[in-house]
Write an enzyme that holds these catalytic residues in place. Structure first.
Site, PDB file in Angstrom:
ATOM      1  N   LYS A 247       1.643  11.839   2.066  1.00 21.20           N
ATOM      2  CA  LYS A 247       1.612  10.416   2.455  1.00 21.20           C
ATOM      3  C   LYS A 247       3.025   9.940   2.790  1.00 21.20           C
ATOM      4  CE  LYS A 247       0.644   5.784   0.510  1.00 21.20           C
ATOM      5  NZ  LYS A 247      -0.039   5.005  -0.559  1.00 21.20           N
ATOM      6  N   LYS A 259       0.935  -7.416  -1.762  1.00 23.81           N
ATOM      7  CA  LYS A 259       1.175  -7.135  -3.177  1.00 23.81           C
ATOM      8  C   LYS A 259       1.850  -8.345  -3.811  1.00 23.81           C
ATOM      9  CE  LYS A 259       1.794  -2.125  -2.872  1.00 23.81           C
ATOM     10  NZ  LYS A 259       0.677  -1.714  -3.725  1.00 23.81           N
ATOM     11  N   ASP A 271       6.785   4.998  -1.466  1.00 26.36           N
ATOM     12  CA  ASP A 271       5.411   5.299  -1.064  1.00 26.36           C
ATOM     13  C   ASP A 271       5.314   6.436  -0.032  1.00 26.36           C
ATOM     14  OD1 ASP A 271       2.826   4.746  -1.760  1.00 26.36           O
ATOM     15  OD2 ASP A 271       2.533   3.168  -0.263  1.00 26.36           O
ATOM     16  N   ASP A 330      -4.188  -2.976   1.296  1.00 24.09           N
ATOM     17  CA  ASP A 330      -3.251  -2.276   0.411  1.00 24.09           C
ATOM     18  C   ASP A 330      -3.743  -0.861   0.092  1.00 24.09           C
ATOM     19  OD1 ASP A 330      -1.003  -1.910  -1.092  1.00 24.09           O
ATOM     20  OD2 ASP A 330      -1.671  -3.123  -2.799  1.00 24.09           O
ATOM     21  N   GLU A 332      -3.946   1.519   2.006  1.00 32.15           N
ATOM     22  CA  GLU A 332      -3.547   2.042   3.322  1.00 32.15           C
ATOM     23  C   GLU A 332      -3.286   3.534   3.297  1.00 32.15           C
ATOM     24  OE1 GLU A 332      -1.464   1.005   1.157  1.00 32.15           O
ATOM     25  OE2 GLU A 332       0.057   2.568   1.280  1.00 32.15           O
ATOM     26  N   ARG A 334      -4.916   5.974   1.982  1.00 40.08           N
ATOM     27  CA  ARG A 334      -6.091   6.786   2.321  1.00 40.08           C
ATOM     28  C   ARG A 334      -6.414   6.705   3.814  1.00 40.08           C
ATOM     29  NH1 ARG A 334      -9.719   3.634  -1.960  1.00 40.08           N
ATOM     30  NH2 ARG A 334      -7.631   3.448  -2.860  1.00 40.08           N
TER      31      ARG A 334
HETATM   32  N1  BES Z   1       1.136   2.711  -2.814  1.00 43.37           N
HETATM   33  C1  BES Z   1       0.102   2.171  -3.607  1.00 43.37           C
HETATM   34  C2  BES Z   1      -0.122   2.926  -4.917  1.00 43.37           C
HETATM   35  C3  BES Z   1       1.018   2.996  -5.887  1.00 43.37           C
HETATM   36  C4  BES Z   1       1.027   2.211  -7.022  1.00 43.37           C
HETATM   37  C5  BES Z   1       2.060   3.888  -5.714  1.00 43.37           C
HETATM   38  C6  BES Z   1       2.047   2.287  -7.946  1.00 43.37           C
HETATM   39  C7  BES Z   1       3.095   3.975  -6.630  1.00 43.37           C
HETATM   40  C8  BES Z   1       3.093   3.188  -7.750  1.00 43.37           C
HETATM   41  C9  BES Z   1      -1.220   2.179  -2.826  1.00 43.37           C
HETATM   42  O1  BES Z   1      -1.109   2.082  -1.458  1.00 43.37           O
HETATM   43  C10 BES Z   1      -2.002   1.004  -3.304  1.00 43.37           C
HETATM   44  O2  BES Z   1      -1.554  -0.081  -3.130  1.00 43.37           O
HETATM   45  N2  BES Z   1      -3.154   1.261  -3.883  1.00 43.37           N
HETATM   46  C11 BES Z   1      -3.999   0.245  -4.370  1.00 43.37           C
HETATM   47  C12 BES Z   1      -5.410   0.576  -3.949  1.00 43.37           C
HETATM   48  C13 BES Z   1      -6.401  -0.499  -4.218  1.00 43.37           C
HETATM   49  C14 BES Z   1      -6.155  -1.674  -3.327  1.00 43.37           C
HETATM   50  C15 BES Z   1      -7.791   0.060  -3.976  1.00 43.37           C
HETATM   51  C16 BES Z   1      -3.896   0.187  -5.885  1.00 43.37           C
HETATM   52  O3  BES Z   1      -3.793   1.267  -6.498  1.00 43.37           O
HETATM   53  O4  BES Z   1      -3.856  -0.879  -6.444  1.00 43.37           O
HETATM   54 ZN    ZN Z   2       0.664   2.791  -0.638  1.00 44.92          ZN
HETATM   55 ZN    ZN Z   3      -1.006   0.062  -0.779  1.00 42.44          ZN
END
Ligand code: BES
Ligand code: ZN
Ligand code: ZN
Length: 479
Positions: A247, A259, A271, A330, A332, A334
């Site tokens: 990623k 966020k 990220d 968010d 994104e 995937r």
């Molecule tokens: N980049 C984040 C995940 C993340 C969280 C990485 C903490 C490093 C530290 C990812 O893109 C994200 O925001 N995921 C969301 C998904 C949700 C909206 C289904 C999450 O985990 O809250």
């Molecule tokens: Zn992310």
């Molecule tokens: Zn995200």
């Protein structure tokens, strides 16, 4: 890189020494007074913290006292951690050169000590005005260990360098490391290590109809890139290539599903940690000329809420032909990983491994103590990944991957949606990715350990470079 590891055939007379020895034994090194020997013996008895430091004026001695039988993974990790302490002690004396003297007769332990010292010496100083003054003085670590092969030392050197490159890529803020800059860094590392890099620009990505990558990029003033890194030795052991997918979200604001500040966005330059891990792995593979044909795919973009940003409710046509209902912008990672995973299929791969800072759920579940893994490659491959993880202490926690988790991403309007339910978020994200795979595959969620808010022995604060040592060791164990 500023640290150079070298095999030392003899113990240099002038160098300060880091001596690896068994607790309770008498040092073999000569030139110590009775009092000094008594001091060391006493420190061992009292379980004094490592290393035991003796300043002999002409040179320093740092004794690392270990338990006998440091052979298993736990023992080796303890020596690596002692390496970080030894580095601190050496650094406090502003030494530029030291030699490790192995009195255990254990090449692996000697290398682990060097590994811990070298990894602990990492610094990211680019943005300091007084970087020169802040820079550690240590530039050379000799390793004197009976029967140690030069090849093993060089291999470790490349792996340490690769980890440091991955850390640096993560530490670079998006003000510098845009998707295009990320591609340039990959090209530079490719030239340095000897792997090929092909970069697809936005036009090419549009022609290919990588809808997931393009959608995430809509809100950004910066174009995306899709990067293909290839290491193909002359006589690879594998007929079908192994594909690594990482990623490469160079910054994740969450997009329109922004966020919340002040906290959760702060570290989101990390990220692209999965992409960095795969770039680092390619660097180590190529430097060490591993006889495996390996290709890494890194889709790269930032995720921003700009004017044209993709929106919750949108339906996106993905590269694979499937459609995705976006319910949270968010989620994104995937979206871009799905396109890269579908692209991997064209290579008819033997195995695909992916790494992504994909979900907060993975981080909440196991913290920074390891990575989360799931997939369809079967128990043997998963077992091998766990073994590699234990060897390098980037431990792998397998999560269940039961079919029923897939129910949470069913959509009423498209083939799937990009948001699961309130539970098992790391797994439903994995289930989303599974839709874009048709080969043996393991997904590794590194959201927990990719970024360290504070240092942990040889793992320095900031980008950890997690994944490089894991994937390199897994691949090396295949040959
Ligand atoms: N980049 C984040 C995940 C993340 C969280 C990485 C903490 C490093 C530290 C990812 O893109 C994200 O925001 N995921 C969301 C998904 C949700 C909206 C289904 C999450 O985990 O809250
Ligand atoms: Zn992310
Ligand atoms: Zn995200």
């Amino acid at each position: 890189m500023s640290i150079k590891l070298k095999r030392a055939t003899a113990i240099p007379s002038g160098d300060s020494l880091v001596i690896l020895m068994e607790k309770g034994k008498k040092p073999q090194i000569t030139g110590l007074s009775k009092e000094q020997l008594a001091y060391i013996a006493n420190a061992g008895k009292q379980d004094a913290p490592n290393p035991v430091h003796i300043n002999n004026y002409s040179r320093h001695y740092f004794f690392v006292l270990t338990k006998k039988g440091a052979k298993d993974a736990t023992g080796i990790e303890a020596v690596r951690r002692d390496g970080a302490l030894a580095f601190e002690a050496v650094n406090a004396e502003k030494l530029s050169k030291i030699t490790i003297v192995d009195e255990m007769g254990d090449n692996d332990a000697a290398l682990a000590l060097a590994e811990g010292m070298a990894l602990a010496s990492y610094q990211f100083l680019k943005y300091f005005k007084d970087a020169k003054e802040r820079k550690h003085k240590l530039t050379s670590i000799g390793i004197h260990s009976k029967g140690l092969a030069t090849k093993a030392v060089n291999e470790l050197q490349a792996l340490v360098e690769a980890t440091m490159h991955a850390r640096t890529l993560v530490n670079e803020p998006v003000s510098f490391l845009t998707a295009r800059q990320f591609s340039k860094e990959m090209q530079a590392l490719g030239r340095a290590a000897g792997f090929k890099v092909e970069v697809f620009n936005k036009k090419k990505i549009e022609t290919l109809k990588m809808g997931g990558l393009l959608a995430v990029n809509y809100g950004s003033p910066e174009p995306p890139t899709f990067n293909i890194l290839e290491w193909k030795p002359t006589k690879p052991k594998n007929k079908k290539p192994i594909i690594l997918v990482g990623k490469g979200v160079v910054y994740d604001t969450g997009g329109l599903s922004l966020k919340p500040t002040p906290n959760s966005m702060d570290i989101m330059k990390c990220d692209m940690g999965g992409g960095a891990a795969m770039v680092g792995t390619m660097y180590a593979l190529a430097k060490n000329k591993l006889p495996l044909h390996v290709i890494a795919l890194v889709p790269a973009t930032d995720n921003r809420p700009g004017l044209n940003a993709y929106a919750p409710g949108d339906v996106i046509h993905m590269y694979s032909g499937k459609t995705v209902e976006v319910l949270n912008t968010d989620a994104e990672g995937r979206m871009i990983m799905a396109d890269a995973l579908a692209y991997a299929s064209k290579y008819n791969p033997q195995l695909v491994l992916d790494a992504a800072t994909l979900t907060g759920a993975a981080a909440r579940a196991i913290g920074r103590q390891g990575v989360v893994a799931m997939g369809t490659a079967g128990d043997k491959v998963m077992g091998d990944l766990k073994t590699a993880g234990s060897e390098v202490h980037e431990r792998v926690a397998e999560f269940p991957f039961w079919t029923e988790y897939g129910d949470d991403i069913k959509s009423t309007i498209a083939d799937i949606k990009n948001l699961g339910g309130p539970e098992a978020g790391a797994i439903t994200a994995g289930k989303f990715l599974e839709h874009f795979t048709d080969y043996p595959w393991i997904h590794v969620d590194i959201a927990g350990p990719a970024w360290l808010d504070k240092e942990d022995a040889y793992r320095t604060q900031g980008g950890s470079g997690v994944g490089v040592r894991l994937f390199y060791t897994f691949l090396k164990n295949m040959i």
